[in-house]
Design a protein around this motif. Structure first.
Motif, mmCIF file in Angstrom:
data_model
loop_
_atom_site.group_PDB
_atom_site.id
_atom_site.type_symbol
_atom_site.label_atom_id
_atom_site.label_comp_id
_atom_site.label_asym_id
_atom_site.label_seq_id
_atom_site.Cartn_x
_atom_site.Cartn_y
_atom_site.Cartn_z
ATOM 1 N N HIS A 8 -62.927 -30.533 -1.688
ATOM 2 C CA HIS A 8 -62.549 -29.579 -0.586
ATOM 3 C C HIS A 8 -61.405 -29.827 -0.266
ATOM 4 C CE1 HIS A 8 -64.297 -27.717 3.332
ATOM 5 N NE2 HIS A 8 -63.330 -27.868 3.487
ATOM 6 N N ILE A 9 -60.648 -28.611 -0.337
ATOM 7 C CA ILE A 9 -59.350 -28.872 0.247
ATOM 8 C C ILE A 9 -58.481 -27.206 1.196
ATOM 9 C CG2 ILE A 9 -56.721 -28.564 -0.599
ATOM 10 C CD1 ILE A 9 -57.712 -29.083 -3.483
ATOM 11 N N ASP A 10 -58.623 -28.420 2.442
ATOM 12 C CA ASP A 10 -58.122 -27.148 3.258
ATOM 13 C C ASP A 10 -56.626 -27.573 4.002
ATOM 14 O OD1 ASP A 10 -60.503 -28.444 6.109
ATOM 15 O OD2 ASP A 10 -60.550 -26.146 4.815
ATOM 16 N N ILE A 11 -56.470 -26.225 4.263
ATOM 17 C CA ILE A 11 -54.410 -25.748 3.433
ATOM 18 C C ILE A 11 -53.859 -25.047 5.144
ATOM 19 C CG2 ILE A 11 -52.432 -24.915 3.087
ATOM 20 C CD1 ILE A 11 -53.709 -25.147 0.315
ATOM 21 N N ALA A 12 -53.332 -25.618 6.021
ATOM 22 C CA ALA A 12 -52.895 -24.894 7.405
ATOM 23 C C ALA A 12 -51.335 -24.536 6.519
ATOM 24 C CB ALA A 12 -51.869 -25.967 8.101
ATOM 25 N N PRO A 13 -51.732 -22.991 6.237
ATOM 26 C CA PRO A 13 -50.350 -22.573 5.887
ATOM 27 C C PRO A 13 -48.775 -22.699 6.564
ATOM 28 C CG PRO A 13 -51.493 -20.568 6.985
ATOM 29 C CD PRO A 13 -52.513 -21.705 6.850
ATOM 30 N N TRP A 14 -49.314 -22.815 7.787
ATOM 31 C CA TRP A 14 -47.716 -23.204 8.883
ATOM 32 C C TRP A 14 -47.228 -24.197 8.610
ATOM 33 C CZ3 TRP A 14 -50.055 -26.230 12.174
ATOM 34 C CH2 TRP A 14 -51.428 -26.539 11.608
ATOM 35 N N ASP A 132 -45.815 -7.125 4.422
ATOM 36 C CA ASP A 132 -45.640 -8.196 4.943
ATOM 37 C C ASP A 132 -46.930 -8.649 5.172
ATOM 38 O OD1 ASP A 132 -43.553 -7.375 8.100
ATOM 39 O OD2 ASP A 132 -43.580 -7.787 6.348
ATOM 40 N N LEU A 133 -47.114 -10.558 5.272
ATOM 41 C CA LEU A 133 -48.652 -11.040 5.339
ATOM 42 C C LEU A 133 -48.343 -11.778 6.862
ATOM 43 C CD1 LEU A 133 -48.868 -12.404 1.785
ATOM 44 C CD2 LEU A 133 -50.032 -11.353 3.357
ATOM 45 N N LEU A 134 -49.998 -11.907 6.958
ATOM 46 C CA LEU A 134 -49.911 -13.105 8.640
ATOM 47 C C LEU A 134 -51.496 -13.772 7.920
ATOM 48 C CD1 LEU A 134 -50.616 -12.769 12.336
ATOM 49 C CD2 LEU A 134 -51.546 -13.992 11.173
ATOM 50 N N LEU A 135 -50.577 -15.199 7.474
ATOM 51 C CA LEU A 135 -51.562 -16.602 7.096
ATOM 52 C C LEU A 135 -52.197 -17.439 7.950
ATOM 53 C CD1 LEU A 135 -49.566 -16.960 3.567
ATOM 54 C CD2 LEU A 135 -51.806 -15.015 4.185
ATOM 55 N N GLN A 136 -53.574 -17.738 7.918
ATOM 56 C CA GLN A 136 -53.502 -18.580 8.857
ATOM 57 C C GLN A 136 -54.331 -19.551 8.611
ATOM 58 O OE1 GLN A 136 -56.289 -14.603 11.700
ATOM 59 N NE2 GLN A 136 -56.626 -16.804 12.272
ATOM 60 N N TRP A 137 -55.250 -19.434 8.015
ATOM 61 C CA TRP A 137 -56.334 -20.585 7.074
ATOM 62 C C TRP A 137 -56.635 -20.581 5.705
ATOM 63 C CZ3 TRP A 137 -55.749 -24.859 9.922
ATOM 64 C CH2 TRP A 137 -56.018 -26.734 9.735
ATOM 65 N N ILE A 138 -56.440 -22.164 4.750
ATOM 66 C CA ILE A 138 -56.666 -21.393 3.511
ATOM 67 C C ILE A 138 -57.850 -22.407 3.304
ATOM 68 C CG2 ILE A 138 -56.041 -21.953 1.167
ATOM 69 C CD1 ILE A 138 -53.409 -20.789 1.957
ATOM 70 N N THR A 139 -58.925 -22.470 2.932
ATOM 71 C CA THR A 139 -59.739 -23.443 1.914
ATOM 72 C C THR A 139 -60.000 -23.527 0.640
ATOM 73 O OG1 THR A 139 -60.636 -23.875 4.660
ATOM 74 C CG2 THR A 139 -61.785 -24.491 2.230
ATOM 75 N N LEU A 140 -60.201 -24.462 -0.361
ATOM 76 C CA LEU A 140 -60.451 -24.421 -1.681
ATOM 77 C C LEU A 140 -61.301 -25.669 -1.846
ATOM 78 C CD1 LEU A 140 -57.038 -24.081 -3.275
ATOM 79 C CD2 LEU A 140 -58.891 -22.927 -3.618
ATOM 80 N N MET A 141 -62.864 -24.839 -1.917
ATOM 81 C CA MET A 141 -63.705 -25.438 -2.282
ATOM 82 C C MET A 141 -64.494 -25.419 -3.848
ATOM 83 S SD MET A 141 -66.896 -25.239 -0.228
ATOM 84 C CE MET A 141 -67.686 -23.838 -0.675
#
Lengths: 144, 147
Positions: A8-14, A132-141
């Motif tokens: 489980h990998i959570d990435i805060a893109p900011w 453009d893009l607006l990215l809030q959260w990324i999760t790899l599971m």
């Protein structure tokens, strides 16, 4: 020696990114967004821009979840893992639509190691005014 | 290679397995009152015990502290938390007559005998007599190795 890798990998893109091709990147704090903020990727009218993160993935089957926003000037997102494209995601909408979730399942990772997660916008919806893009959260599971 | 001493999981990011009683679904609820900006909740609120969520992650052998940050409300249930089937939090009551944000449950001394992939399960096992349902909501999960 047993090798271990996370499931489980959570990435805060900011928070951080490895590299980006000439998007103008802006971190914004905002209470209306899951994650309490977002990373805005401004393409300034040009296609072909991208942003990357390095992630350690074990061999197996993975799922990518993106929390994001759609708007009038956003592009068509193509995610890829180590150069293998996933299905595209049209981020255009005629009005702001926040806290959306898109999931890509059944991603096969053949061998364990550090992989490059890349988001790029080569094209856009005909109605959109930019890439453009607006990215809030990324999760790899990992699922298997 | 030393394994991580810290594991953070955003519960509204993704879930390995989720099962809701009464035909409900897990949902992401954005709300600026919650640390992390949101929670993983359920809609509609489950009407019986038995709902659960699971996440899988890597833990090194050692002793860990687990922190759950969660929402308490008038339709929330009572939960157990287990690691690979071994319950280490019993009967955590999530009921509150009014909305109560960012409550913290810390559990120390969780022993992990061998490094590997573990399944954390949060399951609704009962409800407070005053609660109107068996809901459960989490806004952050974290493990920290202490030994």
């Amino acid at each position: 020696m047993t090798a271990y890798s996370p499931w489980h990998i959570d990435i805060a893109p900011w928070a951080q990114w490895k590299s980006s091709s000439t998007y103008t990147l802006t971190r914004t704090n905002h209470s209306s967004y899951l994650g309490m903020g977002y990373l805005y990727c401004d393409a300034a009218g040009a296609s072909g821009k991208h942003i990357e993160w390095d992630v350690g993935l074990g061999a197996g089957t993975w799922q990518l979840t993106l929390i994001y926003t759609k708007y009038t000037n956003y592009g068509i997102l193509i995610p890829s893992i180590d150069g293998v494209d996933l299905a595209s995601l049209d981020c255009y909408n005629s009005g702001a639509s926040t806290n959306l979730a898109n999931q890509w399942s059944g991603i096969t990772v053949a061998s364990s190691g550090i992989k490059e997660l890349k988001f790029r916008t080569d094209t856009k919806n005909a109605s959109s005014s930019d890439y453009d893009l607006l990215l809030q959260w990324i999760t790899l599971m990992r699922t298997a | 290679m030393e394994l991580p001493k810290r594991v953070e999981i955003c519960p509204w990011g993704d879930i390995y397995v989720e099962s809701m009683t009464g035909g409900g679904s897990g949902v992401r609820n954005q709300n600026a009152n919650h640390l992390s900006g949101g929670i993983r909740g359920s809609s509609p609120v489950p009407t019986a015990a038995g709902s659960y969520r699971e996440w899988k992650f890597l833990l090194a052998a050692g002793t860990w502290v687990f922190t759950l940050i969660y929402y308490m409300g008038s339709s929330a249930g009572i939960i157990d938390i287990s690691l690979d089937g071994s319950v280490f939090v019993n009967d955590l009551d999530m009921y509150s007559a009014g909305a109560s944000y960012n409550n913290v449950s810390d559990t120390t001394g969780i022993v992990v005998a061998a490094s590997g992939i573990y399944t954390l399960r949060i399951e609704v096992v009962n409800k407070n007599a005053s609660s109107s349902g068996y809901g459960f909501s989490q806004n952050w999960l974290a493990f920290r190795r202490t030994a």
